[in-house]
Design an enzyme around this catalytic site. Structure first.
Site, PDB file in Angstrom:
ATOM      1  N   SER A 166     -10.834  -0.568   2.921  1.00 59.14           N
ATOM      2  CA  SER A 166     -10.082  -0.700   4.175  1.00 59.14           C
ATOM      3  C   SER A 166      -9.670   0.681   4.673  1.00 59.14           C
ATOM      4  O   SER A 166      -9.018   1.428   3.953  1.00 59.14           O
ATOM      5  CB  SER A 166      -8.806  -1.511   3.967  1.00 59.14           C
ATOM      6  OG  SER A 166      -9.111  -2.790   3.514  1.00 59.14           O
ATOM      7  N   ARG A 175       0.822  -1.221   0.000  1.00 62.38           N
ATOM      8  CA  ARG A 175       0.000   0.000   0.000  1.00 62.38           C
ATOM      9  C   ARG A 175       0.857   1.272   0.000  1.00 62.38           C
ATOM     10  O   ARG A 175       0.537   2.258   0.667  1.00 62.38           O
ATOM     11  CB  ARG A 175      -0.938   0.036   1.216  1.00 62.38           C
ATOM     12  CG  ARG A 175      -2.004  -1.036   1.202  1.00 62.38           C
ATOM     13  CD  ARG A 175      -2.952  -0.850   0.030  1.00 62.38           C
ATOM     14  NE  ARG A 175      -4.179  -1.587   0.227  1.00 62.38           N
ATOM     15  CZ  ARG A 175      -4.356  -2.869  -0.087  1.00 62.38           C
ATOM     16  NH1 ARG A 175      -3.369  -3.550  -0.641  1.00 62.38           N
ATOM     17  NH2 ARG A 175      -5.514  -3.448   0.110  1.00 62.38           N
ATOM     18  N   GLU A 226      -5.054   3.716   6.128  1.00 59.57           N
ATOM     19  CA  GLU A 226      -4.729   3.571   4.711  1.00 59.57           C
ATOM     20  C   GLU A 226      -5.313   4.762   3.943  1.00 59.57           C
ATOM     21  O   GLU A 226      -4.775   5.209   2.935  1.00 59.57           O
ATOM     22  CB  GLU A 226      -5.330   2.254   4.191  1.00 59.57           C
ATOM     23  CG  GLU A 226      -4.969   1.983   2.749  1.00 59.57           C
ATOM     24  CD  GLU A 226      -5.792   0.881   2.118  1.00 59.57           C
ATOM     25  OE1 GLU A 226      -5.890  -0.202   2.718  1.00 59.57           O
ATOM     26  OE2 GLU A 226      -6.320   1.086   1.025  1.00 59.57           O
TER      27      GLU A 226
HETATM   28  N1  EPU Z   1     -10.746 -10.910   9.640  1.00 57.90           N
HETATM   29  C1  EPU Z   1     -11.306 -10.735  10.894  1.00 57.90           C
HETATM   30  N2  EPU Z   1     -12.399  -9.904  11.008  1.00 57.90           N
HETATM   31  C2  EPU Z   1     -12.953  -9.268   9.937  1.00 57.90           C
HETATM   32  C3  EPU Z   1     -12.395  -9.474   8.663  1.00 57.90           C
HETATM   33  C4  EPU Z   1     -11.273 -10.283   8.531  1.00 57.90           C
HETATM   34  O1  EPU Z   1     -10.868 -11.283  11.871  1.00 57.90           O
HETATM   35  O2  EPU Z   1     -13.910  -8.517  10.159  1.00 57.90           O
HETATM   36  C5  EPU Z   1      -9.527 -11.740   9.523  1.00 57.90           C
HETATM   37  C6  EPU Z   1      -9.802 -13.147   9.120  1.00 57.90           C
HETATM   38  O3  EPU Z   1      -8.916 -13.981   9.823  1.00 57.90           O
HETATM   39  C7  EPU Z   1      -9.434 -13.179   7.653  1.00 57.90           C
HETATM   40  C8  EPU Z   1      -8.308 -12.166   7.585  1.00 57.90           C
HETATM   41  O4  EPU Z   1      -8.658 -11.196   8.555  1.00 57.90           O
HETATM   42  O5  EPU Z   1      -9.015 -14.431   7.242  1.00 57.90           O
HETATM   43  C9  EPU Z   1      -8.125 -11.527   6.234  1.00 57.90           C
HETATM   44  O6  EPU Z   1      -9.338 -10.910   5.836  1.00 57.90           O
HETATM   45  P1  EPU Z   1      -9.587 -10.419   4.333  1.00 57.90           P
HETATM   46  O7  EPU Z   1      -9.284 -11.515   3.386  1.00 57.90           O
HETATM   47  O8  EPU Z   1     -10.932  -9.796   4.271  1.00 57.90           O
HETATM   48  O9  EPU Z   1      -8.419  -9.364   4.097  1.00 57.90           O
HETATM   49  P2  EPU Z   1      -7.876  -8.111   4.908  1.00 57.90           P
HETATM   50  O10 EPU Z   1      -6.451  -8.363   5.220  1.00 57.90           O
HETATM   51  O11 EPU Z   1      -8.762  -7.763   6.041  1.00 57.90           O
HETATM   52  C10 EPU Z   1      -6.971  -6.973   2.744  1.00 57.90           C
HETATM   53  C11 EPU Z   1      -7.043  -5.645   2.030  1.00 57.90           C
HETATM   54  C12 EPU Z   1      -8.366  -5.493   1.283  1.00 57.90           C
HETATM   55  C13 EPU Z   1      -8.482  -6.639   0.301  1.00 57.90           C
HETATM   56  C14 EPU Z   1      -8.417  -7.953   1.071  1.00 57.90           C
HETATM   57  C15 EPU Z   1      -8.435  -9.163   0.181  1.00 57.90           C
HETATM   58  C16 EPU Z   1      -5.644  -4.164   3.350  1.00 57.90           C
HETATM   59  C17 EPU Z   1      -5.601  -2.964   4.235  1.00 57.90           C
HETATM   60  N3  EPU Z   1      -6.854  -4.558   2.973  1.00 57.90           N
HETATM   61  O12 EPU Z   1      -7.947  -6.972   3.774  1.00 57.90           O
HETATM   62  O13 EPU Z   1      -8.294  -4.284   0.549  1.00 57.90           O
HETATM   63  O14 EPU Z   1      -9.685  -6.572  -0.429  1.00 57.90           O
HETATM   64  O15 EPU Z   1      -7.153  -8.012   1.818  1.00 57.90           O
HETATM   65  O16 EPU Z   1      -7.222  -9.311  -0.443  1.00 57.90           O
HETATM   66  O17 EPU Z   1      -4.596  -4.699   3.003  1.00 57.90           O
HETATM   67  C18 EPU Z   1      -8.838  -1.974   0.495  1.00 57.90           C
HETATM   68  O18 EPU Z   1      -7.626  -1.743   0.494  1.00 57.90           O
HETATM   69  O19 EPU Z   1      -9.682  -1.040   0.430  1.00 57.90           O
HETATM   70  C19 EPU Z   1      -9.309  -3.342   0.599  1.00 57.90           C
HETATM   71  C20 EPU Z   1     -10.588  -3.659   0.735  1.00 57.90           C
END
Ligand code: EPU
Length: 368
Positions: free
Chosen positions: A259, A164, A364
């Site tokens: 995010s 990012r 972010e």
């Molecule tokens: N999780 C929780 N609670 C929640 C959501 C997720 O505990 O409410 C945990 C779960 O263990 C899950 C893990 O977090 O397995 C990962 O969740 P997710 O796949 O939704 O990914 P993220 O790391 O929360 C990142 C990006 C998103 C992107 C997703 C999918 C960042 C800041 N965010 O989120 O990007 O869509 O991965 O690759 O890196 C954005 O930047 O606007 C965005 C949506």
């Protein structure tokens, strides 16, 4: 090119915050840039370049000039048997570019389907999702230096990409206006389906649509799983769209900027200590090469969404602002929230994550 005074920005930021800009201009062609650069409204005021407004939180009126990038055009520059170079102007909607490549069957950005915002904004924060980042396929970035009006082409290596992050968010912040990017995509490939949630989705029984798309000549396995061979950019893109739609709120229905926080990077030792107290804490080990480590404490990525959820914030609402019920990383505007209200909520979240885990969340989203 018309410079408008006292312009309402409510519809130009996906949080839907009602603020105004002292001056506003919409750029529809590259030639107008020259005129803009010499105009007094531009020269004498603070500048804000806006794409889709999907990564920004306005906390007050903008006392300067907002330049909306509406430069359009997607073109195949050259191709050979293996790869294809595609140039897209910065004002294109990012998802439209993804659809263009998916429709051609090119591999590379299908995992980045449905990310809100424009093409020009994509390199600034090196957009990423489901195991893929823009930097994986980016060839170069075309940008104008605001001070001199000179055009520069930044090769990938010059963009200093990281999680990012790019040079346009760091050293060169506010110094360049991105007009176009070129991507190098593959004509043949197998895609990246390593991200757990994506893999699980794709392993669900194949739908008839997938079999038809594969030309009908691949038969689904007896247990109904999708054989690897029928994976296509379209199938991955469809899966990503379905996953995103099930978890992330549509900014047209409820104001948000995806995010709001970044995931947290730690060093191994600190992670070990945390796991003793919270053995269920999800974490992911990222490559630890020196370049990828710049500005980070370590190469263990901890899910910020999980930290926020554990502090009890998921689904919580304070006034008109809240934490999304399905993704704790996403802050939402239930209607009529001010930027200050959302900022205050984010500060409360940062404080409570710090006091519970001794970890500092970083935003972010850009605060204006
Ligand atoms: N999780 C929780 N609670 C929640 C959501 C997720 O505990 O409410 C945990 C779960 O263990 C899950 C893990 O977090 O397995 C990962 O969740 P997710 O796949 O939704 O990914 P993220 O790391 O929360 C990142 C990006 C998103 C992107 C997703 C999918 C960042 C800041 N965010 O989120 O990007 O869509 O991965 O690759 O890196 C954005 O930047 O606007 C965005 C949506």
């Amino acid at each position: 090119m018309e410079i408008i005074k006292n312009y309402d920005l409510t519809k130009l930021n996906t949080f839907g915050i009602s603020v105004r800009a002292k001056f506003f201009v919409e750029l529809n062609d590259e030639f107008s840039l020259k005129k803009l650069f010499i105009s007094p409204e531009f020269k004498n005021n603070e500048k804000l370049f806006l794409g889709g407004g999907s990564n920004i939180l306005f906390t007050k009126d903008f006392d300067g000039i907002v330049i909306l990038n509406r430069l359009k055009g997607i073109k195949i520059l050259e191709e050979n048997s293996e790869s294809v170079f595609i140039r897209s102007m910065g004002g294109e909607i990012w998802h439209d570019l993804v659809m263009f490549t998916v429709n051609h069957g090119y591999w590379g950005i299908e995992n980045l389907s449905l990310i809100p915002g424009t093409v020009g904004a994509a390199p600034v924060q090196n957009i990423g999702a489901y195991g893929v980042e823009l930097k994986d396929t980016l060839e170069n970035v075309e940008a104008y230096e605001i001070k001199t009006g000179k055009k520069n082409i930044f090769k990938k290596e010059e963009c200093e990409f990281d999680y990012r992050y790019s040079v346009f968010k760091g050293r060169l912040k506010g110094k360049y206006f991105i007009t176009a990017i070129t991507l190098k995509l593959n004509k043949a490939g197998k895609g990246n389906t390593d991200y757990k949630i994506l893999q699980e989705y794709l392993e669900k029984p194949a739908r008839t649509a997938d079999i038809v798309q594969s030309g009908g000549n691949k038969i689904v396995s007896p247990i109904g799983l999708r054989p690897r061979e029928i994976i296509s950019p379209r199938i991955i893109s469809d899966a990503v769209i379905a996953i995103r739609k099930s978890k992330l709120p549509d900014p047209l229905l409820i104001g948000n900027a995806g995010s709001f926080f970044k995931n947290v990077f730690l060093e191994k030792q600190k992670m070990k200590v945390l796991l003793e107290v919270y053995p269920e804490m999800p974490y992911f080990e990222e490559p630890a090469d020196a370049k990828a480590m710049s500005g980070k404490e370590g190469n263990i990525k901890v899910s910020a969404a999980w930290l926020i959820e554990k502090c009890g914030w998921k689904g919580k609402r304070i006034g008109n602002a809240g934490v999304h019920e399905k993704q704790a990383l996403v802050l939402v505007n239930y209607g009529g929230a001010t930027g200050e209200e959302i900022k205050n909520l984010s500060e409360q979240i940062i404080t409570s994550v710090f006091s519970k885990f001794n970890l500092t969340l970083e935003r972010e989203v850009n605060l204006i």
